[in-house]
Scaffold this motif. Structure first.
Motif, PDB file in Angstrom:
ATOM      1  N   HIS A   1      -8.347   5.077  -4.002  1.00  0.00           N
ATOM      2  CA  HIS A   1      -8.192   6.313  -3.232  1.00  0.00           C
ATOM      3  C   HIS A   1      -7.326   7.319  -3.983  1.00  0.00           C
ATOM      4  O   HIS A   1      -7.565   8.528  -3.925  1.00  0.00           O
ATOM      5  N   TYR A   2      -6.333   6.782  -4.694  1.00  0.00           N
ATOM      6  CA  TYR A   2      -5.415   7.643  -5.454  1.00  0.00           C
ATOM      7  C   TYR A   2      -5.821   7.752  -6.930  1.00  0.00           C
ATOM      8  O   TYR A   2      -5.066   8.276  -7.740  1.00  0.00           O
TER       9      TYR A   2
ATOM     10  N   SER B   1       0.805   4.206  -2.925  1.00  0.00           N
ATOM     11  CA  SER B   1       0.782   5.639  -2.621  1.00  0.00           C
ATOM     12  C   SER B   1       1.953   6.357  -3.287  1.00  0.00           C
ATOM     13  O   SER B   1       1.784   7.432  -3.889  1.00  0.00           O
ATOM     14  N   ARG B   2       3.122   5.750  -3.209  1.00  0.00           N
ATOM     15  CA  ARG B   2       4.321   6.338  -3.814  1.00  0.00           C
ATOM     16  C   ARG B   2       4.168   6.471  -5.326  1.00  0.00           C
ATOM     17  O   ARG B   2       4.487   7.518  -5.902  1.00  0.00           O
TER      18      ARG B   2
ATOM     19  N   THR C   1       0.835  -1.201   0.000  1.00  0.00           N
ATOM     20  CA  THR C   1       0.000   0.000   0.000  1.00  0.00           C
ATOM     21  C   THR C   1       0.872   1.255   0.000  1.00  0.00           C
ATOM     22  O   THR C   1       0.513   2.258  -0.634  1.00  0.00           O
ATOM     23  N   ASN C   2       2.002   1.206   0.685  1.00  0.00           N
ATOM     24  CA  ASN C   2       2.934   2.337   0.641  1.00  0.00           C
ATOM     25  C   ASN C   2       3.472   2.552  -0.770  1.00  0.00           C
ATOM     26  O   ASN C   2       3.637   3.696  -1.217  1.00  0.00           O
TER      27      ASN C   2
ATOM     28  N   ALA D   1       1.471   6.742  -7.075  1.00  0.00           N
ATOM     29  CA  ALA D   1       0.508   7.795  -7.384  1.00  0.00           C
ATOM     30  C   ALA D   1       1.146   9.173  -7.264  1.00  0.00           C
ATOM     31  O   ALA D   1       0.975  10.038  -8.135  1.00  0.00           O
ATOM     32  N   LYS D   2       1.872   9.387  -6.196  1.00  0.00           N
ATOM     33  CA  LYS D   2       2.481  10.683  -5.949  1.00  0.00           C
ATOM     34  C   LYS D   2       3.565  11.012  -6.964  1.00  0.00           C
ATOM     35  O   LYS D   2       3.840  12.188  -7.231  1.00  0.00           O
TER      36      LYS D   2
ATOM     37  N   CYS E   1      -7.007   1.007  -1.856  1.00  0.00           N
ATOM     38  CA  CYS E   1      -5.893   1.950  -1.786  1.00  0.00           C
ATOM     39  C   CYS E   1      -5.673   2.606  -3.146  1.00  0.00           C
ATOM     40  O   CYS E   1      -5.522   3.831  -3.240  1.00  0.00           O
TER      41      CYS E   1
END
Length: 246
Positions: A123-124, A89-90, A85-86, A92-93, A120
């Motif tokens: 969400h992004y 997120s990475r 999940t991290n 996506a960013k 997850c």
């Protein structure tokens, strides 16, 4: 009927990565799947590798980032799930448009873990592909239904059992069943041995359903560079097949 060509690129090839991304899109590819450690069947790329690929991303192109931190397994425990999940997120960013992942328990879909990974990604606002962990699952029909219900966008498969290293031509019958079971509700991405020579027969499996082809070594020249002529050959078979059905 939608047909797209997805190119898998080895993120470890730092020297050629940017040019390969640009060449793939210019030649007509719709998506890039970015993987590190292709000698281990593809692992999560680094921050720097994702940044390089994003810098070369075509305006309308998609960049799918592999989320697979560990080789030789598709089972995901709590610690690995947190890492994944991290990494979503990475990605996506850093500018990715989608992620690629998979989770199984034995020979079954891990619904709990997959649900969390999909949520997850959503969400992004990332698209999702369930990778070839799918080819470890015995009850593919049930898995397709569940993945569709969870909102997964795509399933990557070559119709043969993962780890058996069989040619994609040996999986055609199973691919037909998978595509039929998907009923056009989830995109089937055919990958693992796609070439200009077999693309015609693979495109034919789509009929009126949404499929994509996923190519890696089949679009590279002897120097490891993306060869536009090979991409053109694969896409031309798609155009010809489309025309024959019109």
């Amino acid at each position: 009927m939608g047909k797209n060509l997805e190119i898998c690129l080895n993120a470890d090839d730092h020297i050629n990565l940017v040019n390969n991304v640009k060449t793939a899109f210019k030649a007509g590819a719709s998506r890039i799947e970015l993987c590190g450690a292709m000698h281990l069947a593809g692992l999560s790329p680094t921050v720097e590798e994702i940044e390089s690929a994003v810098s070369a991303l075509h305006a309308n192109g998609e960049l799918l980032v592999m989320v697979r931190p560990v080789a030789n397994q598709f089972n995901v425990d709590a610690a690995l799930l947190k890492t994944m999940t991290n990494q979503i997120s990475r990605a996506a960013k850093l500018g990715a448009t989608g992620v690629v992942f998979g989770a199984i328990e034995g020979n079954k879909l891990d619904i709990t873990v997959t649900t969390e990974l999909v949520e997850c990604a959503k969400h992004y606002q990332l698209t999702t592909t369930f990778h070839r962990a799918f080819d470890c699952i015995d009850d593919s029909r049930s898995a397709i239904n569940t993945l569709t219900e969870l909102g997964v966008n795509r399933i990557l498969t070559n119709g043969t059992r993962w780890g058996e290293n069989r040619n994609i031509s040996q999986g055609l019958d199973r691919l037909q069943r998978i595509i039929a079971n998907a009923k056009g509700h989830i995109e089937i991405v055919i990958g693992g041995g796609v070439t200009a020579q077999n693309a015609h027969s693979l495109w034919q499996l789509g009929n009126e359903n949404v499929i994509s082809l996923h190519a890696y070594s089949g679009v590279l020249n002897s120097c490891g560079l993306v060869d536009p002529s090979l991409i053109n050959s694969i896409l031309q078979t798609s155009i010809n097949e489309q025309t024959s059905h019109d």
